[in-house]
Design a protein around this motif. Structure first.
Motif, short mmCIF file in Angstrom:
data_model
loop_
_atom_site.label_atom_id
_atom_site.label_comp_id
_atom_site.label_asym_id
_atom_site.label_seq_id
_atom_site.Cartn_x
_atom_site.Cartn_y
_atom_site.Cartn_z
N ASP A 57 0.81 -1.04 -0.04
CA ASP A 57 -0.39 -0.40 0.18
C ASP A 57 1.05 1.15 -0.14
OD1 ASP A 57 -2.61 -1.50 0.00
OD2 ASP A 57 -2.18 -1.43 2.15
N GLY A 58 0.56 1.68 -1.60
CA GLY A 58 1.27 3.04 -0.79
C GLY A 58 1.40 3.61 -2.53
N ASN B 232 5.48 6.93 -0.29
CA ASN B 232 3.90 7.55 0.33
C ASN B 232 3.36 6.22 0.76
OD1 ASN B 232 4.07 10.71 -0.03
ND2 ASN B 232 3.25 10.65 -1.77
N VAL B 233 3.79 5.94 2.18
CA VAL B 233 3.20 4.28 2.61
C VAL B 233 2.36 4.60 3.31
CG1 VAL B 233 4.34 2.42 3.63
CG2 VAL B 233 5.62 3.95 2.53
N SER B 234 1.02 3.79 2.69
CA SER B 234 -0.43 3.50 4.26
C SER B 234 0.20 2.74 4.74
CB SER B 234 -1.13 4.84 3.10
OG SER B 234 -1.18 3.62 2.06
N GLY B 235 -0.46 2.34 6.11
CA GLY B 235 -0.94 0.51 6.02
C GLY B 235 0.65 0.07 6.63
N SER C 217 8.56 12.67 7.81
CA SER C 217 7.69 11.71 8.69
C SER C 217 9.05 11.61 10.07
CB SER C 217 7.82 10.66 8.27
OG SER C 217 7.01 10.77 7.22
N GLY D 56 4.10 1.68 9.07
CA GLY D 56 3.17 3.15 9.33
C GLY D 56 2.75 4.01 8.70
N ASP D 57 1.93 4.90 8.55
CA ASP D 57 1.94 5.41 7.62
C ASP D 57 3.43 6.64 7.53
OD1 ASP D 57 -0.22 4.97 6.79
OD2 ASP D 57 -1.33 6.49 7.73
N GLN D 58 4.41 6.33 6.01
CA GLN D 58 5.21 7.59 6.18
C GLN D 58 6.07 7.69 4.59
OE1 GLN D 58 8.48 5.70 8.13
NE2 GLN D 58 8.23 4.06 6.76
N THR D 59 6.30 8.67 4.52
CA THR D 59 7.05 9.28 3.44
C THR D 59 7.95 9.20 3.70
OG1 THR D 59 5.50 11.02 2.31
CG2 THR D 59 7.32 11.24 1.54
#
Length: 722
Positions: free
Chosen positions: A87-88, A109-112, A147, A215-218
């Motif tokens: 995811d991202g 851009n990472v999500s999840g 981040s 986790g969510d991070q760029t």
């Protein structure tokens, strides 16, 4: 900015590098020779060429052969090999900064994926190359993130089909440095890889990947490279990032070191509080606030900055007083500086000593004897016409220089490096007509000319171990022949390129060195401590420097024979090896500086508050040094400045009325004994101006440390000297 070191210091670096090479060879380490790659230099992009130049041009036992690039020879080709899985979103960005040699990068851009880092990864399959078990590779990446608490982890594996026809993965073959904590600046990471056996199955495809599912991070990756050393004579220990034995936070040696620190560096303290009539005061509030360490945490200082009038000079002086309790004038007391060979005035040198002595800072003299005729090694005796003099004339001239120097600065320095570099340079002892007999005379001249303590000083015994056995033999000669030696000095210079970060314990280790020299029953002093690393832009170099700073200081502080550690400078703009400084050019405290600060002024610092018992006594335990001891009960207050050591028994504080307060303004239980250090260093009165109230005379007192240990050895009559 004027630089008092220009010229001679650069020549000294050249000499020390060549000496380091000899030392490493003597220690039995092999030095890899840079080799030509089958890849044409014309085919390499700028970044790949710069990376190769770095790794093949390092010097010491950290030089690598060229190797072969696996993911192509340009930034763009390497980026094309990597893609985001999970995811991202992925994009390509331009890198517009002169701080790093890369020009393009991938942004994720990472999500999840929180708690399952492998579920989101940046992966580069290798379908046009194969590897065998035992092959060595080196992964490289520049990484950054805006981040908070960003994380990533490198992995090198085989993707393959198992016996059930399922796609599965081997264990990772990355050997160290896999974890990353990216920050807002581009930092480089290395990942040494030793390829393992292929698991049972088929269709094995190797790949390098970076787990990013924290986790969510760029997070951004640039400068991606994988270098294959399978056809080269390289061992795993040669590949960065570099490590040392005993670095682990749970290493066994730490508990023993902390026990020694508790035993040797701390002592019990009893505070007795008496009222105006001499009666014991129970429930009196007591504050025991450390002002200065007994242990020497010192630094070299620059004449230019102590005497300069620029803003940086003022910051330099303030920072020195804030962080250090002893000094050595880096170059000003060397003969070519004092006698006019270098661009430095005697007035400025005098002003530097005056400034330090006025602030009761004990100051070392560097040096009286250095067996070098010229200044090529960075000092020497400054005898420019030595080839025109007889050996008798040289012996007399050196004796006169030593006598004049010692007498000129008598009482202005606490101790001298009497014999500097006795192992590295034995030029006078190797000259027929001089030899040990001349050295004997020069020690005697120094002993007669001053009561200041006389030390030896040499490198490669604690900062590396390549001259340890020779230095032990030299000290044994001095002690057995009753030279007036008061202490043993070690130049604790560590260069990453030469592998001089020693194991903490075991054979040829840091601890083994301290213990061997402690057997002479003389004080040990680290006279010139620093750790030079390859690059402040390499995250793992910065981390190992910080950890080794922690471990070196801890081991030194734990050994009873060691009386201090003198850092060889602290500011990047005035440090002979700038990567070793504690402060950046803009005075930002670096990671190794933070370690120094936290140990010296937090973990090893005492500031206690409490109440007296029924007998008017408050008991505590603290680090040896100078203290302000304060007490208060109602409107009565008292304070005493004391030195706390093993001889201290009871400190008595007598209370008297406080003109500014009455009993109605403060109850017995409402104790506010005074301000302590703020959480932010440099802000609180216990940190800034830690000598406090003008009482901080320093542990050596107004005598500036003369005879702290006393002359341990007399001098035999001439007919008994060697």
């Amino acid at each position: 900015m004027p630089d008092e070191r220009t010229g001679f210091e650069s020549r000294r670096r050249t000499f020390l590098k060549s000496v380091g090479a000899l030392g490493v060879t003597a220690a039995g380490s092999s030095v890899a020779t840079a080799q030509e790659s089958t890849e044409s230099a014309d085919s390499l992009g700028d970044y790949h060429q710069a990376l190769r130049d770095d790794l093949t041009g390092r010097g010491g036992n950290r030089t690598l052969p060229a190797g072969e690039y696996v993911y192509g020879t340009t930034e763009e080709a390497a980026l094309e090999a990597f893609s985001l899985e999970g995811d991202g979103e992925e994009s390509t960005i331009s890198v517009d900064t002169d701080a790093v040699p890369i020009t393009t990068a991938g942004r994720l851009n990472v999500s999840g994926g929180a708690g399952q880092p492998h579920e989101v990864s940046y992966k580069g399959l290798i379908e046009d190359a194969s590897f065998s078990e035992g092959d060595l590779l080196l992964g490289v990446a520049y990484v950054r993130s805006d981040s908070e608490h960003a994380q990533a982890k490198a992995s090198f594996k085989y993707e393959y089909t198992d016996s059930d026809g399922e796609t599965t993965y081997s264990d990772s073959f990355v050997q160290r440095g896999a974890e990353m904590d990216p920050t807002g600046e581009w930092l480089r990471y290395f990942f040494p890889i030793e390829v393992g056996a292929k698991p049972d199955g088929s269709d094995h495809v190797p790949f390098l990947e970076f787990w990013t599912g924290y986790g969510d991070q760029t997070i951004e990756f640039g400068g991606l490279a994988l270098i294959d050393y399978s056809d080269d004579d390289v061992d795993l220990g040669t590949l960065p990032p570099y490590d040392y034995e005993g670095r682990s936070p749970d290493a066994e040696w730490r508990e023993e070191a902390h026990e020694r620190i508790e035993e040797h560096r701390k002592t019990d303290l009893e505070v007795e509080v008496l009222g105006p009539g001499g009666q014991p005061m129970n429930r009196a509030g007591v504050e025991v606030e450390m002002q200065e360490h007994e242990f020497d945490f010192g630094s070299a200082v620059s004449v230019n900055h102590v005497t300069g009038d620029e803003e940086d000079d003022e910051t330099y002086r303030e920072t020195f007083l804030e962080y250090f309790n002893k000094a050595v004038v880096e170059n000003g007391l060397k003969y070519p500086a004092w006698e006019g060979g270098w661009d430095m005035s005697q007035d400025d040198i005098r002003s530097t000593l005056d400034w330090l002595n006025e602030r009761d800072v004990p100051t070392r003299g560097h040096y009286l004897l250095w067996e070098e005729y010229t200044t090529d090694g960075g000092g020497g005796m400054y005898i420019e016409n030595a080839d025109e003099l007889s050996t008798d004339e040289i012996e007399d001239l050196v004796a006169e220089k030593i006598r004049n120097h010692a007498e000129t600065f008598d009482g202005e320095v606490s101790d001298w490096d009497m014999h500097n570099h006795p192992i590295w340079q034995s030029n006078f002892r190797d000259t027929e007509g001089l030899g040990w007999e001349a050295v004997d005379r020069w020690w005697q001249v120094a002993n007669e000319a001053t009561d200041d303590e006389l030390y030896t000083n040499e490198m490669g015994a604690i900062g590396g171990a390549w001259q340890r056995s020779q230095y032990l033999d030299y000290i044994e000669h001095l002690v057995e022949n009753d030279y007036p030696v008061d202490g043993i000095g070690f130049m604790g210079h560590h260069q990453q390129q030469w592998g001089q970060m020693l194991p903490i314990t075991g054979d040829r280790s840091m601890e083994e060195g301290f213990d061997a020299f402690a057997d002479f029953d003389l004080p040990l002093l680290i006279t010139e401590f620093d750790i030079e690393i390859f690059s402040r832009r390499n995250a793992q170099d910065v981390a190992v420097q910080a950890d080794y700073t922690r471990d070196f200081l801890t081991m030194a502080f734990s050994k009873e024979a060691v009386e201090g550690v003198m850092s060889w400078g602290f500011w990047e703009e005035d440090h002979w090896r700038p990567t070793g400084a504690y402060f950046d050019s803009d005075w930002t405290l670096r990671e190794n500086g933070e370690v120094y600060r936290d140990l010296v002024f937090d973990e090893w610092w005492t500031h206690e508050r409490g109440w007296t018992d029924h007998d008017g006594v408050f008991e505590t335990r603290g680090f040896k040094g100078d203290y302000a001891v304060r007490a208060r009960k109602g409107g009565l207050t008292g304070e005493k400045i004391v030195t706390v050591d093993d001889e201290t028994e009871t400190v008595t504080v007598e209370l008297s009325p406080d003109d500014e307060e009455s009993d109605d303004e403060e109850s017995d239980d409402d104790v506010e004994c005074g301000p302590g250090r703020d959480d932010e260093p440099g802000k609180g009165p216990g940190w800034k101006g830690k000598k406090g109230n003008g009482h901080g005379k320093g542990k050596r007192g107004n005598g500036h440390g003369k005879g702290k240990h006393g002359k341990k050895h007399g001098w035999k009559e001439n007919d008994e000297r060697t």
